[in-house]
Scaffold this motif. Sequence first.
Motif, PDB file in Angstrom:
ATOM      1  N   ARG A 189     -12.424   1.335  -1.113  1.00  0.00           N
ATOM      2  CA  ARG A 189     -11.269   2.039  -1.688  1.00  0.00           C
ATOM      3  C   ARG A 189     -11.567   3.525  -1.617  1.00  0.00           C
ATOM      4  NH1 ARG A 189      -8.725   0.358  -6.958  1.00  0.00           N
ATOM      5  NH2 ARG A 189      -6.864   0.910  -5.743  1.00  0.00           N
ATOM      6  N   LEU A 190     -10.640   4.293  -1.071  1.00  0.00           N
ATOM      7  CA  LEU A 190     -10.903   5.724  -0.889  1.00  0.00           C
ATOM      8  C   LEU A 190     -10.730   6.448  -2.227  1.00  0.00           C
ATOM      9  CD1 LEU A 190      -8.955   6.344   2.439  1.00  0.00           C
ATOM     10  CD2 LEU A 190     -11.319   5.591   2.123  1.00  0.00           C
ATOM     11  N   THR A 229      -8.119  -4.210  -4.509  1.00  0.00           N
ATOM     12  CA  THR A 229      -9.400  -4.890  -4.301  1.00  0.00           C
ATOM     13  C   THR A 229     -10.218  -4.256  -3.173  1.00  0.00           C
ATOM     14  OG1 THR A 229      -8.363  -6.369  -2.723  1.00  0.00           O
ATOM     15  CG2 THR A 229      -8.474  -7.119  -5.014  1.00  0.00           C
ATOM     16  N   GLY A 230      -9.561  -3.463  -2.347  1.00  0.00           N
ATOM     17  CA  GLY A 230     -10.249  -2.890  -1.177  1.00  0.00           C
ATOM     18  C   GLY A 230     -10.370  -3.909  -0.056  1.00  0.00           C
ATOM     19  N   ASP A 262       5.136   6.165   4.829  1.00  0.00           N
ATOM     20  CA  ASP A 262       5.349   6.613   3.447  1.00  0.00           C
ATOM     21  C   ASP A 262       5.166   8.125   3.352  1.00  0.00           C
ATOM     22  OD1 ASP A 262       2.555   7.361   2.802  1.00  0.00           O
ATOM     23  OD2 ASP A 262       2.161   5.217   3.006  1.00  0.00           O
ATOM     24  N   GLY A 309      -7.307  -5.463   1.210  1.00  0.00           N
ATOM     25  CA  GLY A 309      -5.986  -5.602   1.850  1.00  0.00           C
ATOM     26  C   GLY A 309      -5.979  -5.221   3.321  1.00  0.00           C
ATOM     27  N   LEU A 310      -6.448  -4.000   3.629  1.00  0.00           N
ATOM     28  CA  LEU A 310      -6.408  -3.546   5.027  1.00  0.00           C
ATOM     29  C   LEU A 310      -7.390  -4.328   5.900  1.00  0.00           C
ATOM     30  CD1 LEU A 310      -5.978   0.341   4.834  1.00  0.00           C
ATOM     31  CD2 LEU A 310      -4.325  -1.380   5.547  1.00  0.00           C
ATOM     32  N   LYS A 359       2.128   1.698  -3.377  1.00  0.00           N
ATOM     33  CA  LYS A 359       1.052   2.020  -4.324  1.00  0.00           C
ATOM     34  C   LYS A 359       0.568   3.465  -4.172  1.00  0.00           C
ATOM     35  CE  LYS A 359      -1.981  -1.330  -3.528  1.00  0.00           C
ATOM     36  NZ  LYS A 359      -3.159  -2.178  -3.632  1.00  0.00           N
ATOM     37  N   TYR A 360       0.430   3.915  -2.897  1.00  0.00           N
ATOM     38  CA  TYR A 360      -0.182   5.229  -2.683  1.00  0.00           C
ATOM     39  C   TYR A 360       0.842   6.343  -2.433  1.00  0.00           C
ATOM     40  CZ  TYR A 360      -4.247   2.297  -2.682  1.00  0.00           C
ATOM     41  OH  TYR A 360      -5.200   1.397  -3.069  1.00  0.00           O
ATOM     42  N   ASN A 368       0.834  -1.218   0.000  1.00  0.00           N
ATOM     43  CA  ASN A 368       0.000   0.000   0.000  1.00  0.00           C
ATOM     44  C   ASN A 368       0.859   1.254   0.000  1.00  0.00           C
ATOM     45  OD1 ASN A 368      -2.405  -1.276  -0.104  1.00  0.00           O
ATOM     46  ND2 ASN A 368      -2.959  -0.996   2.053  1.00  0.00           N
TER      47      ASN A 368
END
Length: 502
Positions: free
Chosen positions: A440-441, A452-453, A421, A455-456, A392-393, A389
């Motif tokens: 997913r935000l 996929t929304g 991060d 992971g967390l 990715k973000y 994440n």
Amino acid sequence: MQRSERNSRTAVTPAGLRREAVRIAVLYALLGGAWIVYSDRVLASLVADPLLLTRLQTAKGWLYVGVTALLLAWLINRNLLAAASAAAELEGHVAERTAQLEGLNRALRASEDRFRALYEEIPAMYFTVDSSGTVISANLFGAEQLGYSVQELTGRPVLNVFCEEDRQVVQGQLDACLHAPTGEAVSWEFRKRRKDGSILWVREFARATEDAAGNKVVLIVCLDITDEKLADEEIVRLNAELRQHSAELEEANRKLTELDRLKSMFIASMSHELRTPLNSIIGFSSILLDEWIGPLTDEQKENLATVLRAGKHLLALINDIIDISKVEAGQSDRRISEFDLGDLLEEATRELADEAAARGIELRVEPVRLPMHTERRRLYQCVLNLVSNGVKYTERGSVVVTAQHLPFPSGAGRVTIAVTDTGIGIREEDRPRLFEPFSRLDSPLKSRVPGTGLGLYLTRKLAREVLGGEVTLASRPGEGSSFFLTIPVRSEEGGIASGGTP
Ligand code: ADP
């Protein structure tokens, strides 16, 4: 002094006065008789001259009258004075007793007033009933509570104000009270009927006693407990409802558990069926894309890349769903092992190094050495999700992984792994949705970054339910985020202490 007072008091009583009169009369008779007899003889022996003797006898007679008169005056005076002082003393006593009596009367009246005020105004119903069960007296409050006037109640059978169904028992209780030893209080709960027919629940306290004429009467004090009874009935009703709901809930729960079991069975059996063709799709499209079979046109390559991306996305989704359902079904096989945390962090970052490098992001791990005793595979999965994440973000900057060991005095303690991060950050209002499944935000990266929304959601589930820890975060929109995974160093040492965020 005391004696003379006593004497004077004795003399002024009628008997005393009578005795005093007899004493004076006897004394007077004796003295007078002796004077008459002996004075003449003495004079006759002293005086020979008859003329002189006659004159002296006349003078003696006057002397006698004068002395007795003086004597009588003195005696009468003395007794009258004594009588007057005794009368005055008596009057004083009478006045004193009268004042005392008036004081007592006033106190009695005040006490009666107080009692009456209490009797009439206290919010309790008072009744006095004779041995035949007839109301002798009732207080105003009691009468008002039943909707009657005091006059309407007095002289009537007390049973009239009770509910028909309770009357026999009430009569029995009244009899028992009348025969109970005086002073023994009896308590009952009954339903009374108001004049308008409505029901009033009362708690009665009754005690047998005697009236002024010595007749047995029963004093009854009643408290209105209608609300209490209604509340009790409500509680019973609610309890019954609750029991019914519990039964329904249990049934629903049983069905849910069954459904959950079926769902897990379905996912477990479908996973194989889905993964096998997907792996083929991914494998063959990779082979085609690498032009092992033969050269491809640009358009073919583009289409195959889309197939490969979609296949990988689908596989990731299936893997996440299978993992989640396994954890939820408690089927996640526990494989505890000894390993070094530093090695695990290095391995996870290595897996993402290419991706980070491709995006121009610095990815590093602060060196750490910490022997762990927990589910390595699941911890690895959590760290990989968080680092993935982070990469990715984050558009530019770095993703840094650190670990801080917090030993317990009596054990290995816990460790907090932080993935920090310099990415897009998370807004405060988005945080509640962050750990929701399939959430997913909204961000400019959303469409560009695969996800996929789940992971967390999966990471927190694993952290809590498998590793016995927690995931928390600190973030500033536009500046970056830090995700903290806090878990026990040794899995058997249980959950984390509160406030796991550094
Ligand atoms: P996804 O597969 O979409 O990454 P996750 O459950 O891992 O699903 O994350 C849920 C959402 O949380 C992401 O879609 C993203 O919007 C946000 N998010 C997760 N990690 C970060 C991060 N390090 N920085 C900013 N946003 C993040």
